[in-house]
Design a protein around this motif. Structure first.
Motif, short mmCIF file in Angstrom:
data_model
loop_
_atom_site.label_atom_id
_atom_site.label_comp_id
_atom_site.label_asym_id
_atom_site.label_seq_id
_atom_site.Cartn_x
_atom_site.Cartn_y
_atom_site.Cartn_z
N GLY A 7 66.17 -6.39 -31.89
CA GLY A 7 66.40 -5.08 -31.29
C GLY A 7 65.68 -4.92 -29.96
O GLY A 7 66.21 -4.31 -29.02
N LEU A 8 64.47 -5.48 -29.88
CA LEU A 8 63.70 -5.40 -28.63
C LEU A 8 64.40 -6.16 -27.51
O LEU A 8 64.51 -5.67 -26.38
N ALA A 9 64.88 -7.37 -27.82
CA ALA A 9 65.58 -8.17 -26.81
C ALA A 9 66.82 -7.44 -26.31
O ALA A 9 67.11 -7.42 -25.11
N SER A 10 67.57 -6.83 -27.24
CA SER A 10 68.79 -6.11 -26.86
C SER A 10 68.46 -4.91 -25.98
O SER A 10 69.13 -4.66 -24.96
N SER A 11 67.43 -4.16 -26.36
CA SER A 11 67.05 -2.97 -25.57
C SER A 11 66.59 -3.36 -24.18
O SER A 11 66.94 -2.71 -23.18
N LEU A 12 65.81 -4.42 -24.08
CA LEU A 12 65.32 -4.85 -22.78
C LEU A 12 66.45 -5.39 -21.91
O LEU A 12 66.42 -5.23 -20.67
N ASP A 13 67.45 -6.01 -22.51
CA ASP A 13 68.62 -6.46 -21.74
C ASP A 13 69.34 -5.25 -21.13
O ASP A 13 69.76 -5.28 -19.97
N ALA A 14 69.47 -4.19 -21.92
CA ALA A 14 70.13 -2.97 -21.42
C ALA A 14 69.31 -2.34 -20.30
O ALA A 14 69.86 -1.87 -19.29
N VAL A 15 67.98 -2.34 -20.46
CA VAL A 15 67.10 -1.82 -19.41
C VAL A 15 67.30 -2.60 -18.11
O VAL A 15 67.41 -2.02 -17.02
N ALA A 16 67.34 -3.93 -18.21
CA ALA A 16 67.50 -4.77 -17.02
C ALA A 16 68.84 -4.51 -16.33
O ALA A 16 68.93 -4.47 -15.10
N GLU A 17 69.90 -4.33 -17.12
CA GLU A 17 71.21 -4.06 -16.52
C GLU A 17 71.22 -2.74 -15.75
O GLU A 17 71.79 -2.64 -14.66
N ILE A 18 70.58 -1.72 -16.32
CA ILE A 18 70.50 -0.43 -15.62
C ILE A 18 69.68 -0.58 -14.34
O ILE A 18 70.04 -0.05 -13.28
N GLU A 19 68.58 -1.31 -14.42
CA GLU A 19 67.71 -1.49 -13.25
C GLU A 19 68.45 -2.24 -12.14
O GLU A 19 68.26 -1.93 -10.95
N LEU A 20 69.27 -3.23 -12.51
CA LEU A 20 70.01 -3.96 -11.49
C LEU A 20 71.03 -3.06 -10.79
O LEU A 20 71.30 -3.24 -9.59
N LEU A 21 71.58 -2.10 -11.52
CA LEU A 21 72.48 -1.14 -10.87
C LEU A 21 71.71 -0.24 -9.91
O LEU A 21 72.26 0.20 -8.88
N GLN A 22 70.46 0.04 -10.23
CA GLN A 22 69.64 0.90 -9.37
C GLN A 22 69.15 0.18 -8.12
O GLN A 22 68.71 0.82 -7.17
N ALA A 23 69.20 -1.14 -8.12
CA ALA A 23 68.65 -1.91 -6.99
C ALA A 23 69.72 -2.84 -6.43
O ALA A 23 69.66 -4.06 -6.58
N PRO A 24 70.73 -2.29 -5.77
CA PRO A 24 71.83 -3.11 -5.28
C PRO A 24 71.50 -3.93 -4.04
O PRO A 24 72.27 -4.79 -3.63
N GLY A 25 70.37 -3.69 -3.39
CA GLY A 25 70.02 -4.41 -2.17
C GLY A 25 68.52 -4.55 -2.02
O GLY A 25 67.75 -4.26 -2.93
N LEU A 26 68.08 -5.02 -0.84
CA LEU A 26 66.65 -5.20 -0.59
C LEU A 26 65.98 -3.84 -0.42
O LEU A 26 66.53 -2.92 0.17
N SER A 27 64.76 -3.75 -0.93
CA SER A 27 64.00 -2.50 -0.84
C SER A 27 63.02 -2.50 0.33
O SER A 27 62.18 -1.63 0.43
N PHE A 28 63.13 -3.51 1.21
CA PHE A 28 62.24 -3.62 2.36
C PHE A 28 63.01 -4.22 3.53
O PHE A 28 64.10 -4.76 3.36
N LEU A 29 62.43 -4.09 4.71
CA LEU A 29 63.04 -4.66 5.92
C LEU A 29 62.43 -6.02 6.20
O LEU A 29 61.21 -6.19 6.14
N LEU A 30 63.28 -6.98 6.51
CA LEU A 30 62.78 -8.30 6.87
C LEU A 30 62.17 -8.28 8.26
O LEU A 30 62.62 -7.52 9.14
N PRO A 31 61.14 -9.10 8.52
CA PRO A 31 60.61 -9.22 9.88
C PRO A 31 61.72 -9.64 10.84
O PRO A 31 62.60 -10.45 10.51
N GLU A 32 61.68 -9.10 12.02
CA GLU A 32 62.78 -9.32 12.98
C GLU A 32 63.02 -10.80 13.27
O GLU A 32 64.16 -11.23 13.44
N GLN A 33 61.94 -11.59 13.31
CA GLN A 33 62.10 -13.01 13.67
C GLN A 33 62.85 -13.80 12.59
O GLN A 33 63.26 -14.94 12.83
N TYR A 34 63.02 -13.21 11.38
CA TYR A 34 63.69 -13.93 10.31
C TYR A 34 65.11 -13.43 10.04
O TYR A 34 65.77 -13.89 9.11
#
Length: 467
Positions: free
Chosen positions: A236-263
């Motif tokens: 049950g713990l593994a299943s719940s944590l899988d669901a948590v991860a799926e929701i979190e991935l929907l919340q984070a569709p891209g980078l949460s920071f800006l890359l340094p300009e030179q990169y």
């Protein structure tokens, strides 16, 4: 590879005899010895050590021998009958103190070069260090998601540590953790769903409902805990944590920071991607059969690469896979690693700077290693069996190789006392093998990557036109 860490405990003692210690005066004399040592669950002095002292009192024979032992950070006092006897017994008393310190301390008491282990170094020595031990756990922790979801995740992950306790498991504590997670999920429902982009919110709502009341959700987990069934709790713990991860991935569709300009000219991965490798034996032998199957001429390894924590390294690798750079690449085995051949065409890859995101930070460090001695740990640790990292560039450890990567075969027996690899924080880790980890130990020098494919996440790969 980085050299193993070397640090050891410290024990000091200084003798301070009274001026007339060896005189013939009938008055009581004493020798004061001061020592510093670590003892668990005691109050620390300013320099981090636990201090104490013992005194040896010497008097005339008629005083008799009195034994007195005090320990509250205060002296140990021994009374001896005469001066000569005191001198004779001095060495044995010091030895006794050393033995006491050795037993009281969790670490050997020889050769320290500081008063005690500094707090920042404790990460190397503590067996309770909560470094993720699976790729799935490390990847889940690396998702930059809503703080409420992270609170739910942390509450549930604590249960996995509680399940390791043998015999009488703390089911009451587990129940409290699940109820805490349920309360956060219900009270913060609007905040959790609002963090999901509008076009993905329907999917997020479905996952949220499944997490609360669905099969394998938090209510089922709570029932397993009430039944005191560790197997049911684990599933049950593994299943719940899988669901948590799926929701979190929907919340984070891209980078949460800006890359340094030179990169910005480099390829980058703005999320997660999955790469599938087909491995073939180079000597004509076969891989061990799967359960109930036949020996296999080829085997498959899937790995998830993480652009949230290592966008440049993962992006360069994903582009190399798409370009076919690893098709036909030979593998070789080194100490605790399976490496690709260094002769891969380097013109298809980029000389990416060393890229490591420290735990607790919001963006990676570039061209900088971490100091594990100072308590720094990466978001994507290498101390996990099947970690995927880039080798160093041939001319500078501040850069990664354009093409050569390796699987790290973590072995706790060859790690520090906290279970942390001596090479931790020295390489750009960018993913983990999630399927086919058992194949890694069967790979031998001369085996071949027959094909490498980016099977998921190509839409998250950004390749600038100037690249």
């Amino acid at each position: 590879m980085a050299s193993p860490l070397s640090s050891s405990p410290f024990f000091s003692h200084t003798f301070k005899p009274s001026p007339n210690f060896l005189s013939n005066s009938p008055k009581r004399k004493w020798v004061n010895t001061h020592f510093a040592f670590p003892i668990i669950n005691e109050e620390r002095s300013k320099n981090g050590a636990h201090t104490g002292s013992f005194k040896i009192y010497c008097g005339p024979p008629y005083e008799g021998v009195q034994g007195k032992l005090e320990h509250k950070g205060s002296p140990f006092n021994f009374f001896l009958t005469n001066h000569g006897h005191a001198v004779k017994k001095l060495e044995s008393l010091v030895a006794t103190a050393l033995i006491f310190v050795h037993i009281a301390s969790p670490i050997t008491s020889l050769g320290w070069d500081h008063w005690s282990i500094a707090p920042a170094n404790a990460v190397l020595y503590s067996p309770d260090t909560k470094v993720p031990r699976t790729g799935e756990l490390a990847l889940r922790r690396a998702i930059p998601a809503n703080t409420n979801m992270k609170a739910i995740q942390e509450s549930l992950e604590d249960i996995s540590y509680l399940l390791r306790i043998p015999q009488r498991k703390p089911y009451g504590t587990m129940e409290g953790n699940v109820k805490k997670a349920l309360k956060i999920a219900k009270d913060e429902r609007d905040s959790i769903l609002a963090s999901i982009p509008a076009e993905l919110r329907d999917k997020g709502s479905s996952l949220y409902a499944s997490l609360i009341d669905g099969k394998g959700g938090l209510q089922d987990l709570l029932q397993g805990i009430n039944d005191k069934d560790p197997d049911k709790v684990s599933v049950g713990l593994a299943s719940s944590l899988d669901a948590v991860a799926e929701i979190e991935l929907l919340q984070a569709p891209g980078l949460s920071f800006l890359l340094p300009e030179q990169y910005l000219k480099y390829p980058r991965l703005t999320g997660r991607a999955t790469v599938e490798l087909t491995i073939e034996k180079g000597d004509g032998t076969a891989f061990s059969p799967e359960a109930g199957g036949e020996p296999r001429k080829t085997a498959t390894i899937q790995m998830v690469i993480d652009g949230f924590s290592a966008p440049l390294t993962a992006g360069n690798f994903a582009k190399m896979v798409i370009d076919g750079a690893y098709d036909g690449a030979k593998l070789s085995c080194a100490n605790q690693a399976v490496l690709t051949d260094s002769g891969i065409d380097k013109s298809t890859g980029f000389r990416i700077p060393l890229e490591i995101m420290p735990s607790g930070q919001f963006e990676p460090l570039y061209r900088t290693t971490l100091s594990i001695q100072d308590g720094e740990l990466p978001v994507l640790p290498m101390s996990v069996y099947g970690a995927v990292a880039m080798a160093h560039s041939a001319d500078s450890d501040e850069y990664s190789s354009p093409s050569q990567f390796f699987f790290y075969l973590y072995d706790k027996r060859n790690s520090g006392l906290g279970g942390i690899s001596f090479d931790e924080g020295q390489f750009s880790v960018f993913g983990y093998a999630t399927t086919g980890r058992d194949i890694l130990s069967q790979i031998k020098t001369g085996d071949v990557i027959r094909s490498a494919k980016l099977v998921e996440g190509q839409d998250r790969l950004v390749v600038p036109s100037e690249s």
